[in-house]
Motif scaffolding. Structure first.
Motif, mmCIF file in Angstrom:
data_model
loop_
_atom_site.group_PDB
_atom_site.id
_atom_site.type_symbol
_atom_site.label_atom_id
_atom_site.label_comp_id
_atom_site.label_asym_id
_atom_site.label_seq_id
_atom_site.Cartn_x
_atom_site.Cartn_y
_atom_site.Cartn_z
ATOM 1 N N GLY A 74 10.433 -13.317 -15.405
ATOM 2 C CA GLY A 74 10.352 -14.046 -14.147
ATOM 3 C C GLY A 74 8.997 -13.948 -13.487
ATOM 4 N N GLU A 75 8.995 -14.217 -12.194
ATOM 5 C CA GLU A 75 7.776 -14.171 -11.392
ATOM 6 C C GLU A 75 8.090 -13.519 -10.049
ATOM 7 N N VAL A 76 7.195 -12.659 -9.603
ATOM 8 C CA VAL A 76 7.279 -12.085 -8.263
ATOM 9 C C VAL A 76 6.106 -12.651 -7.474
ATOM 10 N N TYR A 77 6.408 -13.461 -6.474
ATOM 11 C CA TYR A 77 5.372 -14.230 -5.791
ATOM 12 C C TYR A 77 4.619 -13.429 -4.730
ATOM 13 N N ASN A 78 5.157 -12.313 -4.308
ATOM 14 C CA ASN A 78 4.456 -11.475 -3.321
ATOM 15 C C ASN A 78 3.833 -10.255 -3.982
ATOM 16 N N PHE A 79 3.487 -10.348 -5.266
ATOM 17 C CA PHE A 79 2.992 -9.176 -5.983
ATOM 18 C C PHE A 79 1.649 -8.688 -5.446
ATOM 19 N N ARG A 80 0.852 -9.582 -4.895
ATOM 20 C CA ARG A 80 -0.454 -9.148 -4.381
ATOM 21 C C ARG A 80 -0.290 -8.260 -3.150
ATOM 22 N N GLU A 81 0.602 -8.650 -2.237
ATOM 23 C CA GLU A 81 0.850 -7.820 -1.070
ATOM 24 C C GLU A 81 1.457 -6.471 -1.479
ATOM 25 N N GLY A 119 10.908 -13.587 -5.360
ATOM 26 C CA GLY A 119 10.671 -14.315 -6.599
ATOM 27 C C GLY A 119 11.939 -14.644 -7.342
ATOM 28 N N MET A 120 11.744 -15.037 -8.596
ATOM 29 C CA MET A 120 12.859 -15.294 -9.508
ATOM 30 C C MET A 120 12.683 -14.311 -10.657
ATOM 31 N N PHE A 121 13.709 -13.527 -10.936
ATOM 32 C CA PHE A 121 13.521 -12.465 -11.924
ATOM 33 C C PHE A 121 14.847 -11.948 -12.461
ATOM 34 N N ALA A 122 14.779 -11.416 -13.652
ATOM 35 C CA ALA A 122 15.849 -10.643 -14.261
ATOM 36 C C ALA A 122 15.152 -9.504 -14.981
ATOM 37 N N LEU A 123 15.566 -8.289 -14.744
ATOM 38 C CA LEU A 123 14.808 -7.163 -15.283
ATOM 39 C C LEU A 123 15.718 -5.988 -15.610
ATOM 40 N N ALA A 124 15.165 -5.110 -16.444
ATOM 41 C CA ALA A 124 15.841 -3.860 -16.782
ATOM 42 C C ALA A 124 14.827 -2.734 -16.695
ATOM 43 N N VAL A 125 15.212 -1.660 -16.026
ATOM 44 C CA VAL A 125 14.370 -0.463 -15.928
ATOM 45 C C VAL A 125 15.130 0.711 -16.530
ATOM 46 N N TRP A 126 14.499 1.383 -17.472
ATOM 47 C CA TRP A 126 15.069 2.614 -18.020
ATOM 48 C C TRP A 126 14.346 3.795 -17.386
ATOM 49 N N ASP A 127 15.108 4.648 -16.713
ATOM 50 C CA ASP A 127 14.552 5.843 -16.086
ATOM 51 C C ASP A 127 14.795 7.008 -17.035
ATOM 52 N N THR A 128 13.713 7.521 -17.640
ATOM 53 C CA THR A 128 13.863 8.564 -18.661
ATOM 54 C C THR A 128 14.289 9.895 -18.040
ATOM 55 N N ARG A 129 13.968 10.107 -16.771
ATOM 56 C CA ARG A 129 14.337 11.371 -16.124
ATOM 57 C C ARG A 129 15.827 11.421 -15.817
#
Length: 605
Positions: A74-81, A119-129
């Motif tokens: 996807g895209e995150v449109y406020n990534f600069r801020e 934005g518009m997004f679909a994501l996965a985060v793996w937290d190793t801890r």
């Protein structure tokens, strides 16, 4: 943009080749690069369509020292801020894109990072801890994300095909799955295939050794609107200007989809205020000579699209489609391969949208669309039909509107009775109504229009967003949807209906906000839906295909059809129809059969 896939198994490490095969199914969504990250119980896959920071931002992206890995679509449109804010917190960046910003945002704010993303997004985060996976989807569900719990973990992907590529998942569909296919309502979290689910818009799904939990991080809320009409019009314009400016950021060629309707014209005009813009429209070969007004289309789009292009100065291209293309087996196969499901509605609109996007992709990688304005501002006819509004069901499925979404006439009567679609629809309707946020003191009209708007934003627009996503990503085109920006949605949802229609017309508020940008012809134009071919040759090709289908005895769809009715239907002369949606019945029978053959689906009834 991109496509993501993954596999978590807390008992046995994922198999690399299977994880690679799951990721490979997303190749069309991400033709520019691929990546696979495996460690312990998790495999994360990624296919990339490079839009921002093409040379960097490869995925999956890992922050090894901090213990997190991200695969992101996807895209995150406020990534600069967000980047500036994170830098102030001490984070350092190696890339110029939004992917690393999303990863760092998770490291800074944990699961609260989702609420900071625009934005518009679909994501996965793996937290190793923590040894946990977090699946997150954008607020309006512009980008899809599916998952399938397993006894010891989960499988996930941008599309069902990524999950179905894993041999542990059976390709089965039950009665509820068929109801989801056949009714023009998209139930949140339902995914058709047995055992599979879709992450709901605005939802987080967490997977740990102890199991799976879900949380909504965003929902529509009822808030009193206190601004007067001029201030409201000004605020809508201000939001639209900011939204379009943000969504023009790209390191690849960008364009707009221009139908000549109010919504796409507004987006195009706002984009043109920032510099030269390419625009594209679609029409059918010979339509100028053949076009005839029908129940929903009083006029052709082409003259209005040209008016806008000339008025705002775009580099405009009309894509003309022929019947041979629409009905070509390779095109229909591409559509089915992209959807994973039989397109039950809109018939030729699926292949026409696919062909339009394929042609655009030869010249642009990103396109801005006017999708979702009708649901938000009240553009559809059922918003203004008293009978549809009074009916105790979804207003687009009442007698005055359902003909556009019909197509069940060829199904076996016993099958329809067993599925009990009316009962299924009623249950889904009451579930949806129970979710609607209420504002104390609203009168009956305001209350009902809030309900109808909510139904459109949560049960109707998802079908359009899915169609747009699948057909665009099938050719590696990213389509952005400014009217789905959650700030605009939250604001306009709470504007009183009387103010949205202050001049007695549909979308009065939007029209007033942008009328100074557009030619008079478009400002005064009545809502017209996406075009459909009027060439009888298209129906002729499909009738011949249906006749051939029922002439044999091995087509898997035959047990689901009323064969006597099918034969009578196939033998009619083209144009000899009894109801406006007979072509939809024809399309559905053919798509169902192709789907059962291609995907090897077992139907459990």
């Amino acid at each position: 943009m991109c496509g993501i896939a993954g596999w978590v198994d807390f008992e046995r490490p994922p198999v690399r080749e299977t994880a690679r095969a799951m990721t490979a199914t997303m190749a069309c969504r991400g033709p520019d690069d691929e990546g696979l990250w495996l460690a312990g119980p998790v495999a994360l896959g990624h296919r990339r369509l490079a839009v921002i920071d093409p040379a960097g931002s490869t995925q999956p992206m890992a922050a090894e020292r901090e213990g997190a890995v991200l695969t992101f679509c996807g895209e995150v449109y406020n990534f600069r801020e967000l980047r500036a804010e994170l830098t102030a917190h001490g984070h350092r960046f190696r890339t110029r894109g939004d992917t690393e910003v999303v990863l760092r945002a998770y490291l800074q704010w944990g699961e609260g990072f989702a609420e900071r993303l625009n934005g518009m997004f679909a994501l996965a985060v793996w937290d190793t801890r923590k040894e946990e996976l977090l699946l997150v989807r954008d607020r309006m569900g512009v980008k899809p994300l599916y998952y399938h719990p397993t006894p010891h973990g989960v499988l996930f992907g941008s599309e069902p095909k990524a999950i179905l590529a894993n041999p542990v998942v059976p390709r089965r569909v039950g009665a509820e799955g068929l109801c989801e296919i056949l009714d023009m309502v998209k139930t949140p979290e339902a995914a058709v295939f047995t055992g599979m689910a879709e992450v709901r818009p605005g939802q987080l799904v967490r997977i740990r050794r102890g199991g799976l939990t879900k949380r909504r991080y965003w929902t529509l809320e009822a808030v009193e609107h206190t601004e007067d009409r001029p201030a409201t019009i000004a605020r809508v314009r201000e939001l639209l200007e900011d939204i379009v400016a943000r969504q023009l950021v790209a390191d690849v060629p960008l364009c707009t989809l221009l139908s000549g309707g109010l919504d796409s014209s507004a987006v195009t005009a706002l984009a043109a205020g920032h510099g030269p813009v390419r625009s594209f429209s679609v029409d059918f070969a010979g339509s100028a000579e053949r076009f005839a007004p029908d129940a929903v289309r009083a006029e052709s789009d082409a003259p209005f699209a040209r008016d806008v292009a000339g008025h705002v100065g775009t580099e405009h291209t009309e894509i003309l489609l022929g019947t041979g293309e629409l009905a070509h087996p390779s095109v229909r196969a591409a559509v089915l391969g992209a959807t994973d499901l039989p397109p039950a509605f809109w018939g030729d609109m699926w292949p026409s949208l696919y062909l339009l996007f394929r042609a655009i992709r030869e010249r642009s990688t990103v396109a801005l669309s006017g999708e979702s304005a009708d649901e938000l501002f009240g553009g559809y006819r059922w918003f203004h039909n008293p009978a549809a509004l009074r009916a105790p069901t979804f207003p687009w499925l009442t007698s005055g509107s359902a003909r556009y979404f019909g197509g069940l006439a060829l199904l076996d009567t016993g099958l329809r009775e067993k599925l009990d679609l009316p009962g299924y629809r009623a249950a889904r309707y009451h579930e949806a109504l129970a979710e609607v946020p209420r504002l104390p003191g609203e009168d009956d009209v305001a209350r009902r229009m809030r309900e109808v708007t909510y139904l459109n934003l949560t049960r109707f627009v998802q079908t359009l967003l899915d169609r747009k996503d699948r057909m665009s990503m099938a050719v590696g085109l990213e389509v952005r949807v400014p009217f789905c920006d959650h700030r605009l949605v939250e604001y306009v949802f709470n504007v009183p209906w009387a103010m949205k229609t202050f001049d007695g017309r549909e979308k009065s508020l939007l029209r007033a906000a942008v009328e100074d940008l557009l030619p008079r012809s478009v400002v005064e134009r009545v809502k017209t839906p996406y075009p459909a071919t009027q060439d009888p040759g298209y129906e002729r090709v499909l009738r011949a295909e249906l006749a051939e289908l029922v002439s044999g005895h091995d087509a898997p769809v035959l047990p689901l059809l009323d064969l006597d009715r099918v034969r009578r239907f196939a033998s009619r002369a083209v144009g000899e129809v009894s109801r406006p949606y007979d072509r939809g019945s024809l399309e559905l029978a053919l798509w169902l059969n192709d789907w059962l053959v291609r995907w090897g689906v077992t139907v459990d009834l």
